[in-house]
Design a protein around this motif. Sequence first.
Motif: not given
Length: 165
Positions: A42-51
Amino acid sequence: MLRWLRPASQVPTVVDIDLIALQTRGIRGIILDLDNTIVPWGTREVSPLLTGWISRAQNAGLRLCIVSNNMGARVTGIAAALGLPIVTGALKPRRKALRRALSVMGTTPEATALVGDQLLTDILGGNRLGVHTILVRPQARREFVGTRLARLVERLLLRGGPVSR
Ligand SMILES: [Mg+2]
């Protein structure tokens, strides 16, 4: 039936996936679940680790496509921010949307991996399609009520035997 619910492998989070190992087994594209797999539910929290992981995958020549049972501005916004194609309203474990992801990436099931946090949608759909399924731990405890029910079923199924090989 239980065979269809067994992931080919399990990792703590998506960024723990060994991209080189996937390529060694002939994988050329990865289907990514959205909620609780690449962002907390339910969030838009894209982590720097993911990118960073996404960049490494793309630089290695892997195709990526998000497939989500959810839809709407949040879901499409995340895909746009990441620069990735997305299939929304997927109705996993049905295979139709997963097949669309294969055509977007231009891959066959044998050359495709699928990453997700749920046995009854992601892993079941992926196994039925014949892709290499990878189970991750869900990122958040807060979840859709239907998902919480599915978790209960998953725990009961897991009690029946080890899920990993
Ligand atoms: Mg999920």
